[in-house]
Design an enzyme around this catalytic site. Structure first.
Site, PDB file in Angstrom:
ATOM      1  N   GLN A 108     -13.222 -22.805 -25.282  1.00  0.00           N
ATOM      2  CA  GLN A 108     -12.413 -23.836 -25.931  1.00  0.00           C
ATOM      3  C   GLN A 108     -11.736 -23.259 -27.180  1.00  0.00           C
ATOM      4  OE1 GLN A 108     -11.880 -27.111 -24.868  1.00  0.00           O
ATOM      5  NE2 GLN A 108     -10.377 -27.119 -26.511  1.00  0.00           N
ATOM      6  N   ASP A 162      -9.354 -21.702 -16.776  1.00  0.00           N
ATOM      7  CA  ASP A 162      -8.119 -22.033 -17.494  1.00  0.00           C
ATOM      8  C   ASP A 162      -6.889 -21.335 -16.910  1.00  0.00           C
ATOM      9  OD1 ASP A 162      -7.890 -23.927 -19.416  1.00  0.00           O
ATOM     10  OD2 ASP A 162      -8.439 -22.665 -21.106  1.00  0.00           O
ATOM     11  N   LYS A 168     -13.974 -33.201 -21.089  1.00  0.00           N
ATOM     12  CA  LYS A 168     -14.116 -32.320 -19.928  1.00  0.00           C
ATOM     13  C   LYS A 168     -15.486 -32.499 -19.276  1.00  0.00           C
ATOM     14  CE  LYS A 168     -10.787 -29.027 -21.764  1.00  0.00           C
ATOM     15  NZ  LYS A 168     -10.534 -27.884 -22.625  1.00  0.00           N
TER      16      LYS A 168
END
Length: 292
Positions: free
Chosen positions: A101, A124, A57
């Protein structure tokens, strides 16, 4: 890899195209706005898979011109400490997207942390506010993996209106938002899962079959309608008898590729699209925050 009939839905190639588009947009906007978009990925502990995902990422951010404000915390970090960090990032005008995460160490409540993220910085797309916006058909940040699936289907001009779509898996990460997005596109949607009776009879009706159950090789050729579009969201690491590990999906690729019209590979299908949509969400938040 020999494929007799199925055409590949190449998520890796589309993700690269999206990266180029975002990089061009950022290069144009940054001088006017005075700062680049910013993404903060928070990682707790030393899960090697998580470390690899975070690294990917951050590399993707660098490639398109997004500033990384990532933080890596020791496994013993408390919920209160993380909530304080998220609160600071919510107020930080340089940060447009925040992502925790997963998985987290067992003592941490991932849902409680997710609720701390400002909905407009929820990179997200998993905050209840954003899922509610999706359910209501309102604009908002979308869950990255199902949004990546929809973008890939759009790229290949796969018709969805009136089609029978089956989603295997009902997680809040993929299955449920995936079903809502397909409904929004006017598909007729069935959600199947581990407790569904006679899964084969359900999947055989699917014009669009999306597997997101996290079970290696769950879907085999005889479960797929000839000419179907088959999307594999599963990413499972399996080890063979020689101790060599590889990534496989929820779909038995070799056999299913002989039946389907389109199929996604694993890796190289939906994985790169998930990261591309994360960057897209961050840039969308950046545009909203700066009034562009």
């Amino acid at each position: 890899m020999e494929i007799k009939t199925a055409k590949l839905l190449d998520g890796k190639a589309l993700a690269a195209k999206i990266h180029q588009e975002l990089a061009a947009m950022i290069a144009q906007l940054q001088p006017k706005i005075g700062r680049p978009p910013g993404l903060a990925v928070l990682m707790v502990g030393d899960n090697p898979a998580s470390a690899a995902y975070v690294s990917n990422k951050e590399k993707a951010c660098t490639k398109v011109g997004i500033a990384s404000f990532g933080k890596h915390f020791p496994a013993a970090t408390t919920l209160t400490e993380l909530e304080e960090v998220i609160s600071e990032l919510n107020q930080d005008q340089r940060v447009d997207g925040i992502l925790v995460q997963l998985p987290l160490p067992n003592h941490l409540d991932s849902i409680a942390l997710l609720h701390q993220i400002a909905p407009d910085k929820d990179a997200d797309g998993l905050h209840p506010v954003n899922l509610g916006r999706l359910a209501r058909g309102e604009s908002g940040l979308r869950s990255c993996t199902p949004a990546g699936v929809m973008r890939l289907l759009e790229e290949y001009k796969i018709p969805l209106v009136g089609k029978q779509a089956v989603v295997v898996g009902r997680s809040i990460l993929v299955g449920k938002p995936m079903a809502l997005m397909l409904l929004e596109a006017n598909a007729t949607v069935t959600i199947a899962h581990s407790r569904s009776h006679d899964l084969k009879s359900i999947t055989q009706n699917a014009d669009i079959l999306i597997a997101a159950a996290g079970i290696p090789g769950l879907i085999t050729a005889e479960m797929v309608k000839p000419g179907a579009v088959v999307v594999d969201v599963g990413i499972n690491r399996v080890t063979d008898s020689n101790g060599k590990s590889r990534l496989v999906g929820d779909i038995d690729f070799q056999s299913t590729a002989k039946v389907a019209e389109y199929i996604t590979p694993v890796p190289g299908g939906i994985g790169p699209m998930t990261v591309a949509m994360l960057l897209q969400n961050t840039v969308s938040s950046y545009l909203r925050a700066t009034g562009n």
